[in-house]
Design a protein around this motif. Structure first.
Motif, PDB file in Angstrom:
ATOM      1  N   ASP A 134       0.811  -1.228   0.000  1.00  0.00           N
ATOM      2  CA  ASP A 134       0.000   0.000   0.000  1.00  0.00           C
ATOM      3  C   ASP A 134       0.842   1.274   0.000  1.00  0.00           C
ATOM      4  O   ASP A 134       0.299   2.383   0.088  1.00  0.00           O
ATOM      5  N   GLY A 135       2.170   1.152  -0.091  1.00  0.00           N
ATOM      6  CA  GLY A 135       3.031   2.317  -0.210  1.00  0.00           C
ATOM      7  C   GLY A 135       3.554   2.867   1.090  1.00  0.00           C
ATOM      8  O   GLY A 135       4.283   3.865   1.083  1.00  0.00           O
ATOM      9  N   GLY A 136       3.215   2.242   2.221  1.00  0.00           N
ATOM     10  CA  GLY A 136       3.733   2.727   3.496  1.00  0.00           C
ATOM     11  C   GLY A 136       5.217   2.480   3.672  1.00  0.00           C
ATOM     12  O   GLY A 136       5.881   3.178   4.441  1.00  0.00           O
ATOM     13  N   LEU A 137       5.727   1.473   2.974  1.00  0.00           N
ATOM     14  CA  LEU A 137       7.152   1.167   2.952  1.00  0.00           C
ATOM     15  C   LEU A 137       7.593   0.956   1.517  1.00  0.00           C
ATOM     16  O   LEU A 137       6.776   0.605   0.649  1.00  0.00           O
ATOM     17  N   ASP A 138       8.880   1.129   1.272  1.00  0.00           N
ATOM     18  CA  ASP A 138       9.428   0.814  -0.051  1.00  0.00           C
ATOM     19  C   ASP A 138       9.879  -0.633  -0.128  1.00  0.00           C
ATOM     20  O   ASP A 138       9.754  -1.283  -1.173  1.00  0.00           O
ATOM     21  N   LEU A 139      10.421  -1.137   0.974  1.00  0.00           N
ATOM     22  CA  LEU A 139      10.948  -2.492   1.053  1.00  0.00           C
ATOM     23  C   LEU A 139      10.623  -3.064   2.424  1.00  0.00           C
ATOM     24  O   LEU A 139      10.435  -2.318   3.384  1.00  0.00           O
ATOM     25  N   ALA A 140      10.621  -4.387   2.523  1.00  0.00           N
ATOM     26  CA  ALA A 140      10.503  -5.034   3.828  1.00  0.00           C
ATOM     27  C   ALA A 140      11.220  -6.371   3.783  1.00  0.00           C
ATOM     28  O   ALA A 140      11.239  -7.049   2.753  1.00  0.00           O
ATOM     29  N   VAL A 141      11.809  -6.734   4.925  1.00  0.00           N
ATOM     30  CA  VAL A 141      12.380  -8.065   5.115  1.00  0.00           C
ATOM     31  C   VAL A 141      11.364  -8.857   5.919  1.00  0.00           C
ATOM     32  O   VAL A 141      11.063  -8.511   7.067  1.00  0.00           O
ATOM     33  N   CYS A 142      10.803  -9.917   5.322  1.00  0.00           N
ATOM     34  CA  CYS A 142       9.725 -10.659   5.964  1.00  0.00           C
ATOM     35  C   CYS A 142       9.640 -12.059   5.371  1.00  0.00           C
ATOM     36  O   CYS A 142      10.360 -12.392   4.427  1.00  0.00           O
ATOM     37  N   TRP A 143       8.760 -12.886   5.946  1.00  0.00           N
ATOM     38  CA  TRP A 143       8.484 -14.222   5.399  1.00  0.00           C
ATOM     39  C   TRP A 143       7.224 -14.133   4.576  1.00  0.00           C
ATOM     40  O   TRP A 143       6.194 -13.622   5.036  1.00  0.00           O
ATOM     41  N   VAL A 144       7.278 -14.613   3.344  1.00  0.00           N
ATOM     42  CA  VAL A 144       6.109 -14.579   2.466  1.00  0.00           C
ATOM     43  C   VAL A 144       6.003 -15.879   1.687  1.00  0.00           C
ATOM     44  O   VAL A 144       6.991 -16.588   1.489  1.00  0.00           O
ATOM     45  N   ARG A 145       4.785 -16.170   1.240  1.00  0.00           N
ATOM     46  CA  ARG A 145       4.535 -17.262   0.316  1.00  0.00           C
ATOM     47  C   ARG A 145       4.285 -16.687  -1.073  1.00  0.00           C
ATOM     48  O   ARG A 145       3.974 -15.500  -1.217  1.00  0.00           O
ATOM     49  N   GLN A 146       4.392 -17.537  -2.079  1.00  0.00           N
ATOM     50  CA  GLN A 146       4.161 -17.059  -3.441  1.00  0.00           C
ATOM     51  C   GLN A 146       2.754 -16.502  -3.594  1.00  0.00           C
ATOM     52  O   GLN A 146       2.537 -15.498  -4.279  1.00  0.00           O
ATOM     53  N   GLU A 147       1.776 -17.119  -2.919  1.00  0.00           N
ATOM     54  CA  GLU A 147       0.405 -16.622  -3.022  1.00  0.00           C
ATOM     55  C   GLU A 147       0.275 -15.219  -2.432  1.00  0.00           C
ATOM     56  O   GLU A 147      -0.522 -14.398  -2.924  1.00  0.00           O
ATOM     57  N   ASP A 148       1.054 -14.908  -1.387  1.00  0.00           N
ATOM     58  CA  ASP A 148       1.032 -13.559  -0.817  1.00  0.00           C
ATOM     59  C   ASP A 148       1.586 -12.555  -1.822  1.00  0.00           C
ATOM     60  O   ASP A 148       1.044 -11.453  -1.986  1.00  0.00           O
ATOM     61  N   LEU A 149       2.680 -12.934  -2.477  1.00  0.00           N
ATOM     62  CA  LEU A 149       3.294 -12.041  -3.461  1.00  0.00           C
ATOM     63  C   LEU A 149       2.320 -11.749  -4.601  1.00  0.00           C
ATOM     64  O   LEU A 149       2.181 -10.599  -5.042  1.00  0.00           O
ATOM     65  N   ASP A 150       1.636 -12.794  -5.073  1.00  0.00           N
ATOM     66  CA  ASP A 150       0.704 -12.606  -6.184  1.00  0.00           C
ATOM     67  C   ASP A 150      -0.498 -11.768  -5.762  1.00  0.00           C
ATOM     68  O   ASP A 150      -0.957 -10.895  -6.513  1.00  0.00           O
ATOM     69  N   GLU A 151      -1.000 -12.005  -4.552  1.00  0.00           N
ATOM     70  CA  GLU A 151      -2.165 -11.258  -4.081  1.00  0.00           C
ATOM     71  C   GLU A 151      -1.851  -9.781  -3.869  1.00  0.00           C
ATOM     72  O   GLU A 151      -2.670  -8.901  -4.176  1.00  0.00           O
ATOM     73  N   LEU A 152      -0.651  -9.498  -3.346  1.00  0.00           N
ATOM     74  CA  LEU A 152      -0.290  -8.116  -3.015  1.00  0.00           C
ATOM     75  C   LEU A 152       0.441  -7.393  -4.146  1.00  0.00           C
ATOM     76  O   LEU A 152       0.679  -6.190  -4.048  1.00  0.00           O
ATOM     77  N   GLY A 153       0.811  -8.102  -5.186  1.00  0.00           N
ATOM     78  CA  GLY A 153       1.527  -7.471  -6.291  1.00  0.00           C
ATOM     79  C   GLY A 153       2.964  -7.123  -5.937  1.00  0.00           C
ATOM     80  O   GLY A 153       3.425  -6.013  -6.219  1.00  0.00           O
TER      81      GLY A 153
END
Length: 307
Positions: A134-153
């Motif tokens: 949503d633009g609150g950060l430019d980058l983040a170090v976190c744990w994600v799944r591929q489905e999260d990446l696809d859902e959030l763009g």
């Protein structure tokens, strides 16, 4: 000095100032075993023993004490060089969020490409990924799944990985099979949704037993209380990787399989700003796979780096 050698010198300085590997690892945001390995590698490279250490104490050797002021001077000079370069570069600010871990050499890697501002709000992985989207950060170090990446763009690149271990009562440091450990699931999905998804997948794949809790005891003193009451070793979480264990508890390697948690650097798809993209490259280029692709390594289904 190469970049790796400078990082090892920073590790040496932290241990020399703390005289405790657990506290130094927490300060550096790295795992205790990794810190110990890096110190041993530095001692091999220098040809001298820097610390006298046993299970109860850490002390500088005469050689370590003699080298300490020179290491401080060298690191101060390196920091001054980076600061001067950053001012000359006129770098654009980049906002970076994280959960519980950041690369120890983040400033060294990024100072010539951007002014990286680490956000003070430490939040769970799913929250930080959403803030990037949503633009609150430019980058983040976190744990994600591929489905999260696809859902959030979002895009992601591997920036680190933790091999998780089990904690049990006593002094037996023997390996323990994944199916013989307990993994905790917390009822607070707002704080622990990423961990719960990971833990449930681990239990499904390996036969590990789950235990439901509602007290936030995935980490911290309450986690140790769960270990004391458990008859089986309990898997630690990434947030507890650098926490020093109480003397009556012991860390035990998990095998069959080795259990890994990945850290991703995420950014928005379609990002075009050079400072953000250059920061991605500075933090992720040439890192290797941290052991996650070894034949006996385990990653959950949906992990972006699972092969």
């Amino acid at each position: 000095m190469t970049e790796v050698e400078l990082r090892q010198l920073r590790y040496f300085l932290a241990v020399a100032e703390e005289l405790n590997f657990g506290r130094a690892a927490g300060r550096l945001l790295i795992a205790g075993p990794s810190l110990s390995q890096q110190i041993k590698a530095l001692e091999r490279d220098l040809g001298v023993r820097l610390f006298d250490r046993d299970r109860r104490s850490v002390a500088l050797t005469p050689a370590g004490a003699a080298l300490l002021p020179h290491v401080r001077t060298l690191l101060d000079s390196a920091d001054d060089l980076r600061n001067r370069a950053a001012k000359m570069a006129g770098s654009e600010p980049v906002r970076l969020g994280y959960v519980s871990w950041l690369p120890a050499d983040l400033t060294a890697r990024t100072s010539t490409v951007a002014r990286v501002h680490v956000d003070a709000w430490v939040a769970p992985s799913h929250t930080q990924a959403a803030r990037v989207a949503d633009g609150g950060l430019d980058l983040a170090v976190c744990w994600v799944r591929q489905e999260d990446l696809d859902e959030l763009g979002l895009n992601a690149r591997l920036v680190g990985a933790d091999r998780l271990y089990a904690v049990s009562v006593g002094h037996d440091e023997a390996e323990v099979r994944a199916r013989d450990v307990v993994v905790l699931l917390d009822g607070d999905a707002t704080a622990w949704s990423s961990w719960n998804a990971y833990a449930e997948q681990l239990a499904h794949d390996t036969g590990a037993r789950t235990a439901h809790i509602s007290d936030g005891g995935i980490t911290g003193p309450t986690f140790f209380d769960h270990v004391r009451r458990s008859r089986a070793p309990i898997l630690n979480s990434p947030k507890a990787q650098t926490t020093q264990l109480p003397p009556e508890l012991v860390a035990r390697p998990v095998v069959e399989p080795k259990v890994y948690w990945t850290w991703s650097l995420v950014w928005r798809r379609g990002e075009t700003r050079p400072a953000v993209l250059n920061t991605v490259g500075a933090l992720t280029d040439g890192l290797g796979d941290f052991g996650i692709h070894d034949p006996d390594a385990w990653l959950p289904e949906g992990d972006p780096y699972r092969q």
